[in-house]
Scaffold this motif. Structure first.
Motif: not given
Length: 806
Positions: A499-518
């Motif tokens: 996953y790569d959006i860095n030609d017109l966007g910006i993203a530093f990381q790929s190849d991971y999954h995440n779960i978050y709660a608050d």
């Protein structure tokens, strides 16, 4: 208790329960009388316009009616050119009205009146126009939740409409008269208009915020709680065509010599219809935009900069959907090496810092059925660097950025006044054999009818066309309770390896999954101690896809609030309780390095900015489960308002990392890390002298010094841990940056400005550490000081007025 008191109490409770139940309606009156915007309301037409009153507090005591001594009254007229607003703000002590003079879109310490207009009455986007008691204008496109008070640091005021206003301070309070041309709004072609409407008043000395149509703070979404404006019928709007020509002169002097440069160009704004607008920029000039806060970047990622160019900040709410556009890519630094570049025998003798933008166009608007359409196109020129052979001295030109075309398309369908589905596509096409890219995203944002719950998510797909095609994707899902004192969020996402959006966007990381709660709790009405108070508990786990190893983890607790004295406090405690691994620091795919467990504490204090002297204070400490390793920082910023025209702000930031471990280089067999001490000191000074509400002198200065002192070296093992190594070629880093801007700006007419800027800046990077500030400053100013003097003139021309000239 008597029966009379019982009845009165029952009525009071009933009123309190139903204060948010019904939307208010105001009817605008048509007028053929010429309205002079002078704050006096002397025209007879004002006496025929219905009155909007009975304002209700939004914050801090939500739902409380405004005090009768501060009664607020508003009327609306309209003709074929504009809507007109007349507002009277009563005050029991006019001498206490706050009226600091600032630049446009800067709230400062001042009372405020505002009007929110939604031409489609769809609860999705407000055009908000504010005027302070000193006559300063603020305006914004409000699309985010909670967009009521303009003195929220997170709100975006980059959009600038063209409208007129006048303020008068009176013996009973103050008045505002506003003229908002239809060109500054968006609405349907219907003969009978029904608009969403609200009015806003802020009494700064009490930090109280009121609205005409009550807004229930238990509900996160505020835009669909507006009232309704009726009565606007059979409006025949003029052609919306505006030209803003400009010319600029630059004189630059540095150790290489001096140069003069002239620029001229034009911005064009054309109303395709009442709903859609075309913006074009021809031969752009961004020479007077704010400087970037450059740092010593030891991370594996590029430094991300804020966008300061008006074309890319104004009216870009549609283009920011899905966070796939990082507009600094357009006209940013070149990203390619010259063809056939030989790093052993050649060096780049002269490389441009940025790529020239040739032109840019954007079209945006929304149909009466809620379909938002945004199209952005920009072209940057072919850019060369000078390459020199180190042995022969021979020079050649090499392409470092080909001719490039950038495109963004957004389709955003709103429905039910609080939900939307969005399709976003970004595309980068480069001349010749250089890589091209395409990214598509499907987003959804669904809210229940009562705005109590939200379900949102996305699916994004990227394709890179280079020597071979690579495809990647990202998906996420978020469920959230969005109303009441108790709220919660559950969120998950997955990013594939390519996953790569860095030609017109910006993203530093790929190849991971995440779960978050608050989970959060907040008060909705003041207590004996706090006007506002909120606590949050958050937790996150992030795992790398290929290895299944933990990439990040934390659990934190935070509490924040404004006291009855209007001082702000925040306390955060965070633990990273599990060992994890960094897959980016080694700079080589498939390798990773160990991250120890850690604990972080943070405290924030910000005293009431109503005071002549106010202070921001922020200490922080982070302890690692590794011998001698810790980070600590300290931020201190006093601000002194000498009077309503003069403000000085000083900021000091000190950050120290002891025994930090990070990448310093690699060879064909090993990846090398260093244990290092890092110190960063930043001094910033800003000052404002407002000659009046259209003319200001501004000072911004920043001195940044950071060094990295390596003292032990290691080789990265395959399991992510480090083993001692001996290196002699890894050098320390010492980095200094100086920026100084002194500017004068005069808005002599709507959207027309004369600005004068004196700028000097310097940068010094070396591999030997100089520990004294005096020595660092001497090196900085002796070797690389650059001076720029510039004058810029911009003039706004309305086609409808210009054609009368002839």
């Amino acid at each position: 208790m008597s029966k009379i008191h019982q009845v009165f109490l029952s009525l009071l409770l009933l009123t309190g329960v139903n204060v948010f139940a019904q939307k208010k309606i105001l009817v605008a009156r048509n007028t053929s009388e010429k309205i002079t915007v002078d704050g006096k309301f002397t025209e007879a037409a004002w006496t025929t316009a219905p009155l909007a009153g009975d304002f209700v507090m939004f914050q801090p005591d939500n739902g409380k009616p405004i005090d009768s001594a501060k009664n607020t009254e508003v009327r609306i007229l309209y003709d074929n050119d504009a809507v007109y607003i007349a507002a009277t703000m009563h005050d029991d002590d006019p001498s206490k009205i706050r009226k600091e003079i600032t630049q446009r879109d800067n709230v400062g310490t001042a009372d405020i009146f505002g009007v929110f207009i939604n031409g489609f009455n769809d609860g999705q986007q407000d055009f908000q126009f504010f005027v302070t008691a000193s006559g300063v204008q603020l305006d914004r496109l409000a699309t985010e939740d909670g967009a009521v008070s303009p003195d929220n640091f997170n709100q975006d005021f980059s959009w600038d409409g063209i409208w007129d206003s006048k303020v008068l301070i009176t013996d009973f309070g103050w008045t505002v008269e506003m003229k908002i041309p239809y060109a500054a709004l968006r609405f349907s072609k219907e003969k009978v208009q029904t608009w969403g409407l609200n009015f806003y008043r802020s009494i700064r000395r009490d930090r109280q915020h009121y609205t005409w149509s009550p807004i229930d703070s238990e509900i996160r979404s505020t835009r669909n709680q507006n009232g309704v404006l009726e009565g606007i019928e059979n409006v025949k709007t003029s052609t919306r065509l505006f030209f803003i020509p400009y010319s600029s002169y630059y004189y630059e002097n540095n150790e290489s010599g001096s140069a003069n440069k002239f620029k001229a160009g034009m911005d064009i704004k054309y109303g395709i219809n009442d709903s859609f607008t075309l913006d074009a920029i021809l031969i752009p000039d961004f020479g007077q935009t704010r400087f970037d806060n450059v740092i010593l970047n030891l991370s594996p990622f590029e430094q991300q900069f804020s966008e300061n160019r008006p074309f890319f900040t104004e009216g870009t709410d549609l283009f920011n959907k899905g966070a796939l556009l990082y507009s600094r890519r357009i006209g940013g630094a070149p990203r390619f090496q010259p063809e056939d570049f030989d790093p052993v025998n050649e060096t780049i003798a002269n490389a441009p810092a940025t790529v020239n933008l040739l032109n840019a166009v954007k079209v945006s608007g929304r149909t009466k059925k809620g379909l938002g359409i945004g199209v952005l196109n920009a072209v940057t020129e072919r850019t060369y660097a000078t390459v020199q052979n180190t042995a022969t001295g021979e020079k050649r030109e090499g392409v470092v950025e080909p001719l490039t075309n950038y495109n963004v398309l957004v389709l955003d369908q709103r429905f039910n006044q609080n939900s939307s589905v969005t399709l976003v596509n970004t595309n980068t096409l480069r001349e010749g054999h250089y890589r091209d890219a395409n990214v598509a995203g499907l987003l959804f944002d669904l809210n229940t009818k009562e705005n109590s719950y939200n379900l949102s998510g996305d699916f994004k797909y990227s394709t890179i066309y280079s020597a071979s095609q690579t495809d990647g994707f990202k998906t996420s899902l978020n469920f959230e309770k969005t109303s009441g004192k108790y709220r919660y969020t559950i969120f998950g996402k997955y990013l594939s390896a390519d996953y790569d959006i860095n030609d017109l966007g910006i993203a530093f990381q790929s190849d991971y999954h995440n779960i978050y709660a608050d989970f959060s709790y907040r008060i909705l009405n003041p207590t004996k101690v706090f006007n506002t108070f909120r606590t949050d508990v958050k937790s996150s786990l992030e795992l790398e896809n290929t290895t299944g190893k933990l990439q990040d983890n934390f659990i934190n607790f935070s509490a924040e609030g404004n006291t009855r004295r209007n001082d702000y406090y925040r306390l955060l405690f965070q633990a990273n309780p599990l060992e994890s691994f960094d897959f980016y620091q080694p700079r080589i795919s498939g390798r990773y390095s160990y991250i120890p467990r850690s604990i972080t504490t943070l405290f924030v204090f910000s005293s009431n900015y109503n005071n002549t002297l106010a202070i921001d204070f922020n200490p922080s400490v982070k302890w690692y489960d590794e011998k001698g390793r810790r980070d600590y920082g300290f931020f201190f910023s006093p601000r002194y308002r000498i009077n309503d025209k003069i403000l000085l702000i000083y900021g000091f930031n000190y950050v120290r990392s002891m025994n930090d471990r990070g990448y310093v280089g690699h060879d064909p067999t090993n990846i090398y890390y260093a244990e290092r001490n890092i110190k960063t000191i930043t001094n910033e000074l800003s000052g404002k002298l407002a000659l009046n509400n259209k003319m200001t002198i501004n000072l911004t200065a920043r001195y940044y010094w950071s060094f990295s002192d390596n003292h032990d070296f290691f080789v990265l093992q395959n399991d992510g841990h480090l083993s001692p190594a001996t290196l002699v070629s890894v050098l320390d880093e010492n980095f200094n940056v100086w920026n100084f801007d002194l500017s004068y700006a005069w808005w002599f007419a709507p959207a027309s400005q004369i600005s004068i800027l004196y700028r000097n800046n310097a940068l010094d990077y070396r591999n030997d550490i100089r520990r004294g500030i005096g020595e660092n400053l001497k090196n900085l100013f002796d070797n690389s000081l650059n001076n720029i003097f510039s004058v810029s003139f911009r003039y706004y021309i309305d086609y409808n007025s210009a054609r009368k000239w002839f």
